[in-house]
Design a protein around this motif. Structure first.
Motif, PDB file in Angstrom:
ATOM      1  N   SER A  49    -115.229  51.112 -64.326  1.00 31.34           N
ATOM      2  CA  SER A  49    -115.263  50.682 -62.932  1.00 31.34           C
ATOM      3  C   SER A  49    -114.427  51.208 -62.120  1.00 31.34           C
ATOM      4  N   PHE A  50    -113.394  52.024 -62.666  1.00 38.16           N
ATOM      5  CA  PHE A  50    -112.448  52.695 -61.910  1.00 38.16           C
ATOM      6  C   PHE A  50    -112.519  54.221 -61.950  1.00 38.16           C
ATOM      7  N   GLY A  51    -113.925  54.674 -61.596  1.00 38.62           N
ATOM      8  CA  GLY A  51    -114.529  55.767 -61.720  1.00 38.62           C
ATOM      9  C   GLY A  51    -114.323  56.457 -60.217  1.00 38.62           C
ATOM     10  N   ARG A  52    -115.104  57.504 -60.050  1.00 38.79           N
ATOM     11  CA  ARG A  52    -114.887  58.065 -58.895  1.00 38.79           C
ATOM     12  C   ARG A  52    -115.603  57.228 -57.865  1.00 38.79           C
ATOM     13  N   SER A  53    -115.232  57.629 -56.649  1.00 37.72           N
ATOM     14  CA  SER A  53    -115.528  56.734 -55.379  1.00 37.72           C
ATOM     15  C   SER A  53    -116.929  57.212 -55.009  1.00 37.72           C
ATOM     16  N   GLU A  54    -117.568  55.910 -54.313  1.00 43.07           N
ATOM     17  CA  GLU A  54    -118.845  56.216 -53.693  1.00 43.07           C
ATOM     18  C   GLU A  54    -118.911  57.242 -52.792  1.00 43.07           C
ATOM     19  N   ASN A  55    -118.009  57.553 -52.204  1.00 39.20           N
ATOM     20  CA  ASN A  55    -118.156  58.272 -50.700  1.00 39.20           C
ATOM     21  C   ASN A  55    -118.206  59.830 -51.128  1.00 39.20           C
ATOM     22  N   GLY A  56    -117.936  60.068 -52.175  1.00 39.89           N
ATOM     23  CA  GLY A  56    -118.154  61.515 -52.902  1.00 39.89           C
ATOM     24  C   GLY A  56    -116.759  62.056 -52.782  1.00 39.89           C
ATOM     25  N   THR A  57    -115.610  61.758 -52.222  1.00 41.36           N
ATOM     26  CA  THR A  57    -114.320  62.300 -52.054  1.00 41.36           C
ATOM     27  C   THR A  57    -113.803  62.722 -53.401  1.00 41.36           C
ATOM     28  N   GLY A  58    -114.289  62.033 -54.340  1.00 42.26           N
ATOM     29  CA  GLY A  58    -113.659  62.594 -55.699  1.00 42.26           C
ATOM     30  C   GLY A  58    -112.489  62.076 -56.052  1.00 42.26           C
ATOM     31  N   ALA A  59    -111.875  60.889 -55.052  1.00 40.86           N
ATOM     32  CA  ALA A  59    -110.348  60.450 -55.539  1.00 40.86           C
ATOM     33  C   ALA A  59    -111.042  59.187 -56.239  1.00 40.86           C
ATOM     34  N   SER A  60    -110.188  58.944 -57.484  1.00 42.50           N
ATOM     35  CA  SER A  60    -110.448  57.783 -58.054  1.00 42.50           C
ATOM     36  C   SER A  60    -109.944  56.592 -57.460  1.00 42.50           C
ATOM     37  N   ALA A  61    -110.714  55.458 -57.808  1.00 39.58           N
ATOM     38  CA  ALA A  61    -110.153  54.154 -57.259  1.00 39.58           C
ATOM     39  C   ALA A  61    -108.455  53.711 -57.768  1.00 39.58           C
ATOM     40  N   MET A  62    -108.157  54.345 -59.078  1.00 38.80           N
ATOM     41  CA  MET A  62    -107.128  54.114 -59.530  1.00 38.80           C
ATOM     42  C   MET A  62    -105.817  54.855 -58.646  1.00 38.80           C
ATOM     43  N   GLN A  63    -106.318  56.022 -58.172  1.00 38.61           N
ATOM     44  CA  GLN A  63    -105.673  56.896 -57.565  1.00 38.61           C
ATOM     45  C   GLN A  63    -105.063  56.403 -56.293  1.00 38.61           C
ATOM     46  N   ARG A  64    -106.241  55.756 -55.586  1.00 39.92           N
ATOM     47  CA  ARG A  64    -105.983  54.967 -54.407  1.00 39.92           C
ATOM     48  C   ARG A  64    -105.167  53.758 -54.264  1.00 39.92           C
ATOM     49  N   VAL A  65    -105.402  53.051 -55.331  1.00 38.60           N
ATOM     50  CA  VAL A  65    -104.472  51.897 -55.613  1.00 38.60           C
ATOM     51  C   VAL A  65    -103.136  52.220 -55.935  1.00 38.60           C
ATOM     52  N   GLY A  66    -102.819  53.282 -56.499  1.00 36.54           N
ATOM     53  CA  GLY A  66    -101.333  53.902 -56.879  1.00 36.54           C
ATOM     54  C   GLY A  66    -100.732  54.525 -55.496  1.00 36.54           C
ATOM     55  N   ASP A  67    -101.591  54.969 -54.648  1.00 31.47           N
ATOM     56  CA  ASP A  67    -101.105  55.492 -53.313  1.00 31.47           C
ATOM     57  C   ASP A  67    -100.973  54.135 -52.613  1.00 31.47           C
ATOM     58  N   LEU A  68    -101.419  53.056 -52.474  1.00 36.49           N
ATOM     59  CA  LEU A  68    -101.274  51.968 -51.757  1.00 36.49           C
ATOM     60  C   LEU A  68     -99.987  51.249 -52.026  1.00 36.49           C
ATOM     61  N   LEU A  69     -99.995  51.248 -53.670  1.00 34.18           N
ATOM     62  CA  LEU A  69     -98.637  50.572 -54.177  1.00 34.18           C
ATOM     63  C   LEU A  69     -97.659  51.241 -53.794  1.00 34.18           C
ATOM     64  N   LEU A  70     -97.508  52.710 -53.652  1.00 38.94           N
ATOM     65  CA  LEU A  70     -96.285  53.560 -53.571  1.00 38.94           C
ATOM     66  C   LEU A  70     -95.999  53.323 -52.018  1.00 38.94           C
ATOM     67  N   GLU A  71     -97.111  53.280 -51.200  1.00 41.00           N
ATOM     68  CA  GLU A  71     -96.929  52.792 -49.696  1.00 41.00           C
ATOM     69  C   GLU A  71     -96.175  51.361 -49.507  1.00 41.00           C
ATOM     70  N   ILE A  72     -96.613  50.404 -50.167  1.00 46.50           N
ATOM     71  CA  ILE A  72     -96.078  49.158 -50.056  1.00 46.50           C
ATOM     72  C   ILE A  72     -94.804  49.145 -50.520  1.00 46.50           C
ATOM     73  N   ASP A  73     -94.314  49.896 -51.692  1.00 44.20           N
ATOM     74  CA  ASP A  73     -93.046  49.930 -52.033  1.00 44.20           C
ATOM     75  C   ASP A  73     -91.924  50.634 -51.041  1.00 44.20           C
ATOM     76  N   GLN A  74     -92.573  51.770 -50.618  1.00 39.58           N
ATOM     77  CA  GLN A  74     -91.364  52.726 -49.505  1.00 39.58           C
ATOM     78  C   GLN A  74     -91.710  52.279 -48.324  1.00 39.58           C
ATOM     79  N   GLU A  75     -92.536  51.720 -47.604  1.00 38.02           N
ATOM     80  CA  GLU A  75     -92.532  51.661 -46.183  1.00 38.02           C
ATOM     81  C   GLU A  75     -92.804  49.728 -45.854  1.00 38.02           C
ATOM     82  N   ILE A  76     -93.800  49.268 -46.429  1.00 39.08           N
ATOM     83  CA  ILE A  76     -93.738  47.907 -46.097  1.00 39.08           C
ATOM     84  C   ILE A  76     -92.786  47.095 -46.727  1.00 39.08           C
ATOM     85  N   ILE A  77     -92.420  46.951 -47.930  1.00 34.04           N
ATOM     86  CA  ILE A  77     -91.522  45.790 -48.409  1.00 34.04           C
ATOM     87  C   ILE A  77     -90.076  46.088 -47.694  1.00 34.04           C
TER      88      ILE A  77
END
Length: 136
Positions: A49-77
């Protein structure tokens, strides 16, 4: 009678008999090993279920989650001074992120944001985060 059989035909016949014999021996004595190997291979080939995205960009969902968590840690918090500011910043970042609707990903996000908010002494509750993740 043996003069009519060539060496090539003889070797093919012996090879066929040996392959059949060792095939039977292999199946007889290594059946459990072969079946467990085939089960592992079939499980590995199932899509995750964490495979490639449906929009064809090739970025996996887990990579996007990792990027989001990094942004939360470095910018939001670090920018949030109160719990309400943190919730507003999280809402804005979640609105622009394209995360799949997966309970595993929600669990990862909730656990991470709960721990990060406790470190900053902002104490967001799990219900507030669930409400935040459920609203588009």
């Amino acid at each position: 009678m043996l003069d009519t059989i060539s060496w090539g035909e003889f070797l093919k016949g012996i090879g066929t008999v040996l392959i059949l014999y060792y095939g039977v021996v292999f199946i007889r004595y290594f059946r459990s090993d072969v079946s467990s190997f085939l089960i592992k291979v079939s499980r590995r080939e199932q899509p995750c279920s964490f495979g490639r995205s449906e929009n064809g960009t090739g970025a996996s969902a887990m990579q996007r989650v990792g990027d989001l968590l990094l942004e939360i840690d470095q910018e939001i918090i670090p920018k949030a001074q109160t719990k309400q500011e943190l919730i507003e910043h999280l809402r804005s970042i979640l609105l622009r992120s394209e995360l799949p609707d997966d309970p595993h990903i929600r669990g990862i996000l909730i656990s991470h944001m709960l721990l990060a908010s406790k470190v900053r002494h902002l104490e967001i509750t799990q219900e507030e985060l669930l409400d935040l993740l459920s609203k588009p």
